[in-house]
Structures are given as structure tokens and as C-alpha cells.
Write a protein that holds these residues in place. Structure first.
Motif, PDB file in Angstrom:
ATOM      1  N   LEU A  14     -10.076  -2.014  14.875  1.00 57.28           N
ATOM      2  CA  LEU A  14      -9.319  -0.698  14.709  1.00 57.28           C
ATOM      3  C   LEU A  14      -8.045  -0.900  14.045  1.00 57.28           C
ATOM      4  O   LEU A  14      -7.274  -2.049  14.423  1.00 57.28           O
ATOM      5  CB  LEU A  14      -9.346   0.274  15.895  1.00 57.28           C
ATOM      6  CG  LEU A  14     -10.564   0.388  16.574  1.00 57.28           C
ATOM      7  CD1 LEU A  14     -10.377   1.295  17.769  1.00 57.28           C
ATOM      8  CD2 LEU A  14     -11.475   0.992  15.459  1.00 57.28           C
ATOM      9  N   ALA A  15      -7.292  -0.190  13.338  1.00 60.85           N
ATOM     10  CA  ALA A  15      -6.190  -0.026  12.714  1.00 60.85           C
ATOM     11  C   ALA A  15      -5.373   1.247  12.983  1.00 60.85           C
ATOM     12  O   ALA A  15      -5.690   2.238  13.035  1.00 60.85           O
ATOM     13  CB  ALA A  15      -6.220  -0.260  11.253  1.00 60.85           C
ATOM     14  N   ALA A  16      -4.033   1.254  13.354  1.00 62.34           N
ATOM     15  CA  ALA A  16      -2.999   2.202  13.531  1.00 62.34           C
ATOM     16  C   ALA A  16      -1.886   1.635  12.934  1.00 62.34           C
ATOM     17  O   ALA A  16      -1.365   0.726  13.153  1.00 62.34           O
ATOM     18  CB  ALA A  16      -2.999   2.123  15.171  1.00 62.34           C
ATOM     19  N   ASP A  17      -1.411   2.936  12.217  1.00 59.43           N
ATOM     20  CA  ASP A  17       0.232   2.767  11.524  1.00 59.43           C
ATOM     21  C   ASP A  17       1.003   3.633  12.453  1.00 59.43           C
ATOM     22  O   ASP A  17       0.595   4.682  12.745  1.00 59.43           O
ATOM     23  CB  ASP A  17      -0.054   3.176  10.026  1.00 59.43           C
ATOM     24  CG  ASP A  17      -0.665   2.152   9.392  1.00 59.43           C
ATOM     25  OD1 ASP A  17      -0.261   1.772   8.100  1.00 59.43           O
ATOM     26  OD2 ASP A  17      -1.752   1.558   9.700  1.00 59.43           O
ATOM     27  N   PHE A  18       2.370   3.027  12.282  1.00 61.73           N
ATOM     28  CA  PHE A  18       3.379   4.063  12.689  1.00 61.73           C
ATOM     29  C   PHE A  18       4.563   3.970  11.843  1.00 61.73           C
ATOM     30  O   PHE A  18       4.962   2.711  11.464  1.00 61.73           O
ATOM     31  CB  PHE A  18       4.028   3.525  14.110  1.00 61.73           C
ATOM     32  CG  PHE A  18       4.976   4.341  14.698  1.00 61.73           C
ATOM     33  CD1 PHE A  18       4.860   5.581  15.453  1.00 61.73           C
ATOM     34  CD2 PHE A  18       6.488   4.069  14.548  1.00 61.73           C
ATOM     35  CE1 PHE A  18       5.708   6.403  15.648  1.00 61.73           C
ATOM     36  CE2 PHE A  18       7.413   4.818  14.865  1.00 61.73           C
ATOM     37  CZ  PHE A  18       7.287   5.895  15.529  1.00 61.73           C
ATOM     38  N   VAL A  19       4.883   4.972  11.218  1.00 61.51           N
ATOM     39  CA  VAL A  19       6.130   5.010  10.206  1.00 61.51           C
ATOM     40  C   VAL A  19       6.982   5.842  10.625  1.00 61.51           C
ATOM     41  O   VAL A  19       6.912   6.850  10.894  1.00 61.51           O
ATOM     42  CB  VAL A  19       5.282   5.587   8.829  1.00 61.51           C
ATOM     43  CG1 VAL A  19       6.437   5.443   7.702  1.00 61.51           C
ATOM     44  CG2 VAL A  19       4.210   4.817   8.262  1.00 61.51           C
ATOM     45  N   PHE A  20       8.177   5.291  10.259  1.00 65.57           N
ATOM     46  CA  PHE A  20       9.475   6.242  10.533  1.00 65.57           C
ATOM     47  C   PHE A  20      10.422   6.173   9.529  1.00 65.57           C
ATOM     48  O   PHE A  20      10.717   5.119   8.747  1.00 65.57           O
ATOM     49  CB  PHE A  20      10.102   5.813  12.012  1.00 65.57           C
ATOM     50  CG  PHE A  20      10.509   4.565  12.137  1.00 65.57           C
ATOM     51  CD1 PHE A  20      11.777   4.233  11.850  1.00 65.57           C
ATOM     52  CD2 PHE A  20       9.846   3.304  12.650  1.00 65.57           C
ATOM     53  CE1 PHE A  20      12.766   2.816  11.960  1.00 65.57           C
ATOM     54  CE2 PHE A  20      10.592   2.020  12.830  1.00 65.57           C
ATOM     55  CZ  PHE A  20      11.632   1.817  12.190  1.00 65.57           C
ATOM     56  N   ASN A  21      11.152   7.312   9.287  1.00 68.98           N
ATOM     57  CA  ASN A  21      12.352   7.368   8.299  1.00 68.98           C
ATOM     58  C   ASN A  21      13.454   7.569   8.905  1.00 68.98           C
ATOM     59  O   ASN A  21      13.581   7.966  10.066  1.00 68.98           O
ATOM     60  CB  ASN A  21      11.980   8.629   7.411  1.00 68.98           C
ATOM     61  CG  ASN A  21      10.679   8.383   6.400  1.00 68.98           C
ATOM     62  OD1 ASN A  21      10.774   7.721   5.431  1.00 68.98           O
ATOM     63  ND2 ASN A  21       9.545   9.119   6.880  1.00 68.98           N
ATOM     64  N   TYR A  22      14.699   7.186   8.387  1.00 70.18           N
ATOM     65  CA  TYR A  22      15.819   7.236   9.083  1.00 70.18           C
ATOM     66  C   TYR A  22      16.339   8.570   9.270  1.00 70.18           C
ATOM     67  O   TYR A  22      16.925   8.715  10.596  1.00 70.18           O
ATOM     68  CB  TYR A  22      17.025   6.923   7.925  1.00 70.18           C
ATOM     69  CG  TYR A  22      17.214   7.545   6.951  1.00 70.18           C
ATOM     70  CD1 TYR A  22      18.494   8.627   6.902  1.00 70.18           C
ATOM     71  CD2 TYR A  22      16.408   7.997   5.810  1.00 70.18           C
ATOM     72  CE1 TYR A  22      18.756   9.392   5.999  1.00 70.18           C
ATOM     73  CE2 TYR A  22      16.711   8.799   4.778  1.00 70.18           C
ATOM     74  CZ  TYR A  22      17.684   9.600   4.716  1.00 70.18           C
ATOM     75  OH  TYR A  22      18.140  10.624   3.822  1.00 70.18           O
ATOM     76  N   ASN A  23      15.923   9.592   8.794  1.00 67.47           N
ATOM     77  CA  ASN A  23      16.047  11.185   9.150  1.00 67.47           C
ATOM     78  C   ASN A  23      14.886  11.752   9.990  1.00 67.47           C
ATOM     79  O   ASN A  23      14.942  12.765  10.043  1.00 67.47           O
ATOM     80  CB  ASN A  23      16.311  11.703   7.692  1.00 67.47           C
ATOM     81  CG  ASN A  23      15.294  11.639   6.665  1.00 67.47           C
ATOM     82  OD1 ASN A  23      14.335  11.038   6.817  1.00 67.47           O
ATOM     83  ND2 ASN A  23      15.473  12.353   5.636  1.00 67.47           N
ATOM     84  N   ASP A  24      13.994  10.859  10.367  1.00 65.34           N
ATOM     85  CA  ASP A  24      13.092  11.554  11.214  1.00 65.34           C
ATOM     86  C   ASP A  24      13.570  11.648  12.603  1.00 65.34           C
ATOM     87  O   ASP A  24      14.733  11.125  13.015  1.00 65.34           O
ATOM     88  CB  ASP A  24      11.727  10.585  11.471  1.00 65.34           C
ATOM     89  CG  ASP A  24      10.979  10.898  10.120  1.00 65.34           C
ATOM     90  OD1 ASP A  24      11.062  11.941   9.384  1.00 65.34           O
ATOM     91  OD2 ASP A  24      10.106   9.609   9.721  1.00 65.34           O
ATOM     92  N   ARG A 255       7.373   0.403   8.164  1.00 62.61           N
ATOM     93  CA  ARG A 255       5.760   0.935   8.587  1.00 62.61           C
ATOM     94  C   ARG A 255       5.362  -0.045   9.563  1.00 62.61           C
ATOM     95  O   ARG A 255       5.684  -1.566   9.147  1.00 62.61           O
ATOM     96  CB  ARG A 255       5.235   0.893   7.325  1.00 62.61           C
ATOM     97  CG  ARG A 255       3.206   1.079   7.714  1.00 62.61           C
ATOM     98  CD  ARG A 255       2.543   0.976   6.257  1.00 62.61           C
ATOM     99  NE  ARG A 255       3.010   1.962   5.319  1.00 62.61           N
ATOM    100  CZ  ARG A 255       2.467   3.347   5.567  1.00 62.61           C
ATOM    101  NH1 ARG A 255       1.778   3.654   6.549  1.00 62.61           N
ATOM    102  NH2 ARG A 255       2.866   4.124   4.724  1.00 62.61           N
ATOM    103  N   VAL A 256       4.834   0.252  10.635  1.00 63.53           N
ATOM    104  CA  VAL A 256       4.236  -0.954  11.657  1.00 63.53           C
ATOM    105  C   VAL A 256       3.044  -0.578  11.561  1.00 63.53           C
ATOM    106  O   VAL A 256       2.244   0.588  11.834  1.00 63.53           O
ATOM    107  CB  VAL A 256       4.787  -0.902  12.949  1.00 63.53           C
ATOM    108  CG1 VAL A 256       4.213  -1.590  13.884  1.00 63.53           C
ATOM    109  CG2 VAL A 256       6.273  -0.754  13.012  1.00 63.53           C
TER     110      VAL A 256
END
Length: 272
Positions: A14-24, A255-256
């Protein structure tokens, strides 16, 4: 002793992604091992470095601007009980700009860096700046940037930022992904180009040094655990984002990706 035989079955990964931006924004954890805020409908929210309140906050939630001068703990990915991480990586899609330093480590409530040792999310200037940039081949989107001596780029997939090109060649400027590289050249694709350009101005290039694989805990075998079993105990992944300098971030996207199986039992042996 048992006889080890060839494996006769397999399971899905299984694959899971976590993405964050500086303004999140994200719910504040006061410490790495603080209780999860996932079910708190109105948690205290801070930002990933922008020092500006993110959109989408529920009425009743409290926003606290990030000081950008300390460690921040946040929840990343929820793993099911019995999960075993078998792969994944960290990809800087847009390097952080603004704070003095920015580093990311990935672990869980017990250990801040069991899956990823703290590494910078900021760009690094080329060791020696490029002096040539051409896209004169059959496909004008393919660009080759050259320098006389070592550039410092270390991997395909790293993000580079090109600036300093002027006039019509300003179309060279932007953020791109390394397609191939050597010590004295970098090849990347610029999707905005439709015709060959002549370089004007002085190139200033940076690259994001992190596109790195996650550290993989030991896998539980049929006999006994061969290493750390954090994931199989049901611990969720948590990030530690550490700033210095106090300056607001004006760019940054990370992106992780995590790959895992459910039961975590590889290396099974069949007894006779």
C-alpha cells in the motif's frame, strides 16, 4: 530447525502520500509524544512557516503564528495496526525560501527520526555556477546547463531553480526536475519552451539536495523481531520541522511517500 522453502505467496504493498506547503496549516502538538489531535474538531492551528493564517479553519479553532525559530511536531500518516514500512521517500517539490534554516525529520511518537534523519529543505547554490544553457536539440523543452567544474548535483529527481536569465531567454528561469546529470552538466525539461533560445544574463542556479529514501525498520520474522517494530505497534508517522532565524517562509512544498504492508511478516519459513 525448520527447512526454509521458496515463498508461494505475496501481498499487496500500500502507498500513502503526505504533502505540505509552507502556507498550509496543521494542528499543534506540544511535544513529539503528545496525544493525537486527529479527532479534535477545533485544535490549535499553526502554519508550515508562512506566519500567515491558513484558509479553511473551522470557527472556534485558534490560530497561532509559527515563530520559525524552534521545532514543530505534526502528524503525517496514520498506519493501521500491524503495518510494516517497506519503502518510501522524501521529495522536495519546491525548496523552502525565507527562514535561516529548515530541516525535516520523520519518525513516530517514540523517536523523531526513526524513518528519516533530519535534512535540509532549503536549496543549495551550485558548487560552481553554470555558464551555458541551451535547448537547441530536436525537442526545445530539453535544456542542458553546463559548468566548467563540479556543480554539486547528486541525483536524478532533485529540484533545481534557474534564475538570472534575461530578455527572451528569461523563459529559461523557473523550477525544474533533474532528468540526468554529470559533474559538469545538468539536463532538465522546461515545458514552457517551444523554440530554441539564446542565453542572455548571468545564470544563478540552486538545487534541493533531498530526494532520499526512508529508513526501513527491521522486519519481524517467524522467530523473533529482527529490529524496531514501531509500525507494527500502530504508531502513526510524525514529522519534526525545525526552523531557525524567525523569518517567514515565502515558498516550500514537500511530498512524503510511504510504502507499507499490513502484517509485517516477511521472511516467513514453512516448517516441515
Amino acid at each position: 530447525m525448520a527447512i526454509a522453502k521458496r515463498a508461494r505467496s505475496a501481498q499487496y504493498v500500500l502507498a500513502a502520500d503526505f504533502v505540505f506547503n509552507y502556507n498550509d496549516g496543521f494542528p499543534v502538538l506540544s511535544a513529539l509524544n503528545s496525544a493525537s489531535q486527529d479527532t479534535n474538531p477545533r485544535p490549535t492551528i499553526t502554519d508550515f512557516g508562512s506566519k500567515a493564517q491558513p484558509t479553511g479553519m473551522l470557527s472556534g479553532s485558534t490560530y497561532v503564528a509559527n515563530t520559525n525559530a524552534a521545532a514543530n511536531y505534526f502528524e503525517m500518516i496514520s498506519l493501521p495496526l500491524g503495518a510494516q514500512i517497506v519503502g518510501g521517500d522524501v521529495q522536495i517539490e519546491a525548496p523552502y525560501v525565507g527562514p535561516g534554516t529548515v530541516t525535516l525529520a520523520i519518525g513516530d511518537a517514540n523517536s523523531s527520526a526513526s524513518y528519516f534523519t533530519a535534512a535540509t529543505l532549503k536549496a543549495t547554490a551550485f558548487t560552481n555556477q553554470p555558464t551555458t544553457l541551451t535547448n537547441a536539440g530536436a525537442d526545445p523543452q530539453i535544456c542542458t546547463m553546463g559548468n566548467a567544474t563540479a556543480n554539486g548535483v547528486t541525483a536524478v529527481g532533485q529540484v533545481i531553480t534557474v534564475s538570472g536569465c534575461t530578455g527572451a531567454s528569461a523563459a529559461y528561469n523557473g523550477t525544474f526536475t533533474v532528468d540526468s546529470y554529470s559533474a559538469t552538466s545538468v539536463v532538465f525539461t522546461n515545458p514552457n519552451l517551444t523554440t530554441s533560445l539564446t542565453l542572455a544574463g548571468t545564470i544563478a542556479a540552486t538545487f534541493a539536495p533531498v530526494r532520499a529514501a526512508l529508513l526501513i525498520p527491521g522486519i519481524e520474522s517467524a522467530g523473533a523481531p529482527s529490529g524496531a517494530q514501531d509500525a507494527s505497534a500502530g504508531y502513526d508517522l510524525r514529522g519534526t520541522l525545525t526552523f531557525s532565524g524567525g523569518q517567514a517562509a515565502t515558498q516550500g512544498r514537500v511530498r512524503v511517500k510511504v510504502l507499507y504492508t499490513i502484517d509485517g511478516k516477511a521472511n516467513e519459513v514453512i516448517t516441515t
